[in-house]
Design an enzyme around this catalytic site. Structure first.
Site, PDB file in Angstrom:
ATOM      1  N   ASP A 120       0.757  -1.232   0.000  1.00  0.00           N
ATOM      2  CA  ASP A 120       0.000   0.000   0.000  1.00  0.00           C
ATOM      3  C   ASP A 120       0.798   1.300   0.000  1.00  0.00           C
ATOM      4  OD1 ASP A 120      -1.620  -2.339   1.032  1.00  0.00           O
ATOM      5  OD2 ASP A 120      -3.183  -0.880   0.622  1.00  0.00           O
ATOM      6  N   CYS A 191      -1.572  -9.048  -0.653  1.00  0.00           N
ATOM      7  CA  CYS A 191      -2.811  -9.803  -0.860  1.00  0.00           C
ATOM      8  C   CYS A 191      -3.104  -9.983  -2.351  1.00  0.00           C
ATOM      9  CB  CYS A 191      -3.966  -9.114  -0.149  1.00  0.00           C
ATOM     10  SG  CYS A 191      -3.775  -9.105   1.650  1.00  0.00           S
ATOM     11  N   GLU A 442      -9.312   3.945   4.604  1.00  0.00           N
ATOM     12  CA  GLU A 442      -9.917   2.983   3.690  1.00  0.00           C
ATOM     13  C   GLU A 442     -11.102   2.347   4.401  1.00  0.00           C
ATOM     14  OE1 GLU A 442      -7.200   0.011   2.421  1.00  0.00           O
ATOM     15  OE2 GLU A 442      -6.247   1.287   0.937  1.00  0.00           O
ATOM     16  N   SER A 468     -10.478   0.396  -0.077  1.00  0.00           N
ATOM     17  CA  SER A 468      -9.430  -0.567  -0.361  1.00  0.00           C
ATOM     18  C   SER A 468      -9.511  -0.977  -1.823  1.00  0.00           C
ATOM     19  CB  SER A 468      -9.607  -1.795   0.531  1.00  0.00           C
ATOM     20  OG  SER A 468      -8.833  -2.870   0.067  1.00  0.00           O
TER      21      SER A 468
END
Length: 553
Positions: A120, A191, A442, A468
């Site tokens: 991120d 992820c 988020e 997100s």
């Protein structure tokens, strides 16, 4: 060499003595010093393998005659920080990361830098630092997680968040939810969908600051270690040739990166971060450019949450370079931009054909003839709002419904879980912007719970906060100006009708201007949510999301 200022001359004898205390010998002190900027830690799943990546990078640097020095930056796991006060600190970490790299690089006079991010805010924070410092630099990420498997289908963390909504309405039981917990995140890595981390790692490769494969080689593949060694070797070439970030991060490179963003349908956060990185690079881009690029760029990939494919599928299909190869057939990218390979983009992609047209659609058969993101404007978002339109069901591309207004995420989630949101509603979550949050949280929980309850085809969500990359559905974020500055979203009242038209790029509050002016006259700015520490200072310095939520200069 830049590092000569800390090792050459009579007056640098104390400095040389300190280097020798590190175990360096005179021959090493005479070689280039390369900073290895690592975001390794034990709490972020995407970062627990970065010690191995750093070791491989250092091996490559030494092979090429450099002396590597590793130092760390902070990193936040957005999944763990989600839906509590911790998420207020995530976006703020981006500026701290950039500042900390600047401090370490300037204080220790490194000749070049290798950046090792994965998740991120770390990727854009490091890219901002690279542009700011303009030392020879290159990136290698930790790579994406493999998808989990449940009942013979590929899953990711998205299914866990949506499982909360499914469990709330009895669609699944707690044992089934527990099974998802066990199966969804099977390896280290960022992820496994096209969430923010993987979006930004792909865009780092797309902008030319990382070697081919950076965005998509899975974290657990040995190819990732080999890529890291090659990165260590390559930084010495870039140093020798004096190729610097601002030679690579040009207006044309940003245009290419936005084109890639639209072709693969990246996280909405990519808009925020590209604006901030471009600002550091001295490149002028604005929200209108995203729509202009989207209009001419076909949407070629649907990676989870927009579709059923995951990052490993994109890797096997050829990755970022193969997408560029396909886009080049329509003259949609600038092939002459320089990259850290030492070659221009056209040379890189000539050997990178698409290997699976099920994952990367051909140019003449895209999912959509325009890109996966859209910027909406209107009286509710005069400075713009962002939606991942590639993850919106067709029936929600145009929607009109009553506002259900909440002044924070927690109240909205409580109402959703209590089944107080009905089909047709437009959930408005405000005072979650860069200043008002502070930190522009988020909000994967409300969007996922709505999806898990089966309402994502009937309910829209609008916020001055963020979503997100795992969010899907008619979710519009980054509404600017934000509520805490008196933006129109602060003036929405329960039951007001909101009109959403994604194809027309419009977001309208159906309340007349006179009434809105009267409401603004009655509006009172709320007290800050955090009154001490870093986020208090952050709220005082941060600008609008429409400017990338960067600090005032």
């Amino acid at each position: 060499m830049k590092s000569d200022i800390v090792k050459q001359g009579l007056e640098k004898a104390p400095h040389r003595s300190l280097f020798k205390s590190l175990g360096l010998i005179d021959q090493e002190i005479g070689h280039p010093f390369v900073g290895i900027v690592n975001s390794y830690n034990d709490i972020v799943p995407g970062h627990i393998n970065l010690d191995k990546i750093a070791a491989a990078v250092k091996a490559g640097v030494r092979l090429a005659g450099g002396v590597p020095f590793e130092f760390q930056t902070i990193a936040v796991c957005d999944g763990i920080a989600m839906n509590h006060i911790g998420m207020k600190y995530s976006l703020g970490s981006r500026e701290l990361i950039a500042d900390s790299v600047e401090i370490m690089a300037m204080a220790h006079a490194f000749d070049a830098l290798v950046f090792i991010p994965n998740c991120d805010k770390v990727v854009p924070g490091m890219l901002m630092a690279a542009a700011r410092l303009n030392l020879p630099s290159i990136f290698v990420s930790g790579g994406p997680m493999l998808a989990g498997v449940s009942n013979s289908r590929a899953i990711s963390v998205t299914q866990i968040f949506e499982g909360v909504g499914e469990a709330a309405i009895g669609k699944i039981d707690m044992q089934q939810l527990a099974c998802l917990e066990e199966q969804a995140c099977p390896t280290c890595g960022s992820c496994s969908g096209m969430f923010t981390a993987n979006s930004m790692n792909c865009l780092t490769e797309a902008i030319g600051m990382a070697l081919p494969g950076n965005g998509t080689i899975p974290a657990v593949y040995s190819e990732r270690i080999r890529l890291a060694k090659q990165t260590g070797l390559k930084i010495m070439e870039l140093l020798d040739q004096n190729v610097r970030p601002l030679d690579i991060m040009t207006p044309a490179a940003f245009h290419n990166a936005i084109t890639m963003d639209m072709a693969i349908g990246c996280s909405t956060n990519s808009v925020l971060h590209l604006l901030a990185i471009a600002d550091e690079a001295g490149v002028n881009i604005d929200l209108d450019l995203f729509n202009q690029v989207s209009e001419r760029t076909p949407h070629l990939c649907k990676i989870s949450p927009a579709g059923f494919h995951h990052m490993e599928d994109l890797y096997h299909a050829g990755g970022v370079q193969a997408i560029y190869n396909e886009l080049s057939k329509g003259d949609l990218v600038n092939l002459e931009v320089m990259t850290v390979t030492g070659a221009v983009l056209g040379e890189n992609i000539a050997v990178a054909p698409v290997r699976d047209y099920e994952v990367i659609r051909p140019l003449d058969n895209p999912y959509n003839h325009s890109g996966g993101l859209a910027i909406l404007f209107g009286n509710l978002a005069p400075e713009g709002a962002v939606v991942k339109k590639g993850a919106v069901d067709p029936e929600m591309m145009q929607h009109q419904g009553p506002a259900r207004v909440f002044n924070n995420e927690e109240d909205a989630v409580a109402a959703i879980l209590a089944q107080k949101i009905r089909a047709g509603d437009v959930v408005v979550i405000r005072y979650e912007g860069p200043q008002g949050g502070p930190g522009m949280r988020e909000m994967l929980t409300p969007t996922s719970v709505i999806a898990g309850m089966g309402l994502d085809r009937e309910v829209a969500l609008i916020t001055d906060g963020r979503f997100s990359g795992a969010t899907r559905g008619a979710s519009m974020g980054h509404v600017s100006p934000e509520a805490s500055t008196g933006g129109p979203i602060a003036l929405v009242e329960e039951g007001d009708i909101i009109q959403i038209d994604i194809p027309a790029q419009r977001l309208q509050l159906l309340v007349d201007d006179i009434e809105l002016a009267n409401r603004l006259g009655r509006w009172t700015k709320p007290q800050p949510n955090i009154k001490t520490g870093y986020m208090k200072r952050y709220a005082e310095m941060v600008q609008s999301a429409s400017r990338g939520a960067t600090f005032r200069k």
